[in-house]
Scaffold this active site. Structure first.
Site, PDB file in Angstrom:
ATOM      1  CE  LYS A   1     -28.541   0.458  78.676  1.00 51.52           C
ATOM      2  NZ  LYS A   1     -29.387  -0.312  79.633  1.00 51.52           N
TER       3      LYS A   1
ATOM      4  CB  ALA B   1     -26.893  -3.136  84.577  1.00 49.77           C
ATOM      5  CG  ASP B   2     -28.973  -3.746  78.158  1.00 50.70           C
ATOM      6  OD1 ASP B   2     -29.516  -2.645  77.987  1.00 50.70           O
ATOM      7  OD2 ASP B   2     -29.360  -4.797  77.602  1.00 50.70           O
ATOM      8  CB  THR B   3     -31.384  -7.506  81.948  1.00 52.72           C
ATOM      9  OG1 THR B   3     -30.756  -7.105  83.165  1.00 52.72           O
ATOM     10  CG2 THR B   3     -31.852  -8.951  82.078  1.00 52.72           C
TER      11      THR B   3
ATOM     12  N   GLY C   1     -25.367  -7.761  81.614  1.00 52.43           N
ATOM     13  CA  GLY C   1     -24.032  -7.190  81.510  1.00 52.43           C
ATOM     14  C   GLY C   1     -23.942  -5.987  82.427  1.00 52.43           C
TER      15      GLY C   1
END
Length: 192
Positions: free
Chosen positions: A55, A71-73, A108
Site C-alpha cells: 500500500k 496498515a493492513d489487518t 502490519g
C-alpha cells in the site's frame, strides 16, 4: 507531543483515524485503491507486512516532507487467512470457524518517508466462546461486518458477548497497534 514531520494516513478506516487522533497527533488522510493480493507462500505475519508495504508503495511518488502511515489487518485461523467477507454466507462461515477457539489478529504497519521505510507488525491472540448460530446471525444482520477481516469488530456486539479474552494489544485488533506505532514514531524522530 510535538510533531516534527507532517503525518499522512493512507486509510479509509474510521477506526484507524480515531485511534491515530486519540494519540493527539494531527494528520491528513489520503486514500487510493490498492489491490490486496499477496503471494500464497507467505506466512500470516509476512502477509500483513507485505500488504502494508505494498500500500505504501502506491504513494511513494507522491510524498513530500510527510511521513506516510499504511496498515493492513488480517485474521489468521491456523494457516488460513480470513479476509473481509463478501456476503452473509461467507461471514457466517468465518464466525463459525472462529467460534469456540482462538485465532491471531495481525496488523502490519509501514512508515514511509523520503528518508526511511520501517515495516513492522503486532500480533494479538483472540479467544472466542462457543457462539450459537442465533448469535452469529444476529451479529451479521445488525452489524453487517463486510468491511472487517474475519467478519467481526472486537468493539462491536460480538466482541462484548463472544470474546472471552485476548493476549496482546486490544487496539491492534481494532486495527492499529498504537503503542508500537507511537514507539516507532519516537525512535524515528517524527514526534518528540
Amino acid at each position: 507531543m510535538n510533531l516534527l514531520q507532517p503525518l499522512l494516513l493512507a486509510s479509509n478506516s474510521p477506526r484507524r483515524k480515531e485511534l491515530l487522533a486519540s494519540l493527539g497527533l494531527e494528520f491528513k488522510v489520503k486514500v487510493k485503491e490498492v489491490p490486496e493480493d499477496f503471494p500464497e507462500h507467505l506466512h500470516p505475519a509476512e502477509v500483513a507486512e507485505f500488504l502494508a508495504s505494498h500500500k505504501a508503495g502506491a504513494y511513494a511518488d507522491d510524498l513530500g516532507s510527510e511521513v506516510l502511515i499504511t496498515a493492513d489487518t488480517i485474521v489468521s485461523a491456523g494457516d488460513r487467512i480470513l479476509n473481509k467477507p463478501a456476503a452473509y454466507d461467507q461471514a457466517f462461515e468465518m464466525l463459525r470457524t472462529l467460534s469456540g477457539t482462538s485465532h491471531q489478529v495481525i496488523t502490519g504497519v509501514c512508515l514511509l518517508s523520503e528518508n526511511f521505510k520501517e515495516v513492522f507488525h503486532d500480533t494479538t491472540s483472540v479467544y472466542f466462546k462457543q457462539l450459537t448460530d442465533a448469535e452469529i446471525d444476529y451479529y451479521i444482520r445488525h452489524y453487517q461486518p463486510y468491511d472487517k477481516a474475519g467478519a467481526y469488530g472486537i468493539q462491536e456486539w460480538i466482541g462484548m458477548v463472544g470474546i472471552e479474552r485476548i493476549e496482546g494489544s486490544y487496539f491492534n485488533v481494532v486495527g492499529l497497534p498504537v503503542q508500537k506505532l507511537y514507539t516507532k514514531l519516537v525512535e524515528l524522530k517524527v514526534i518528540a
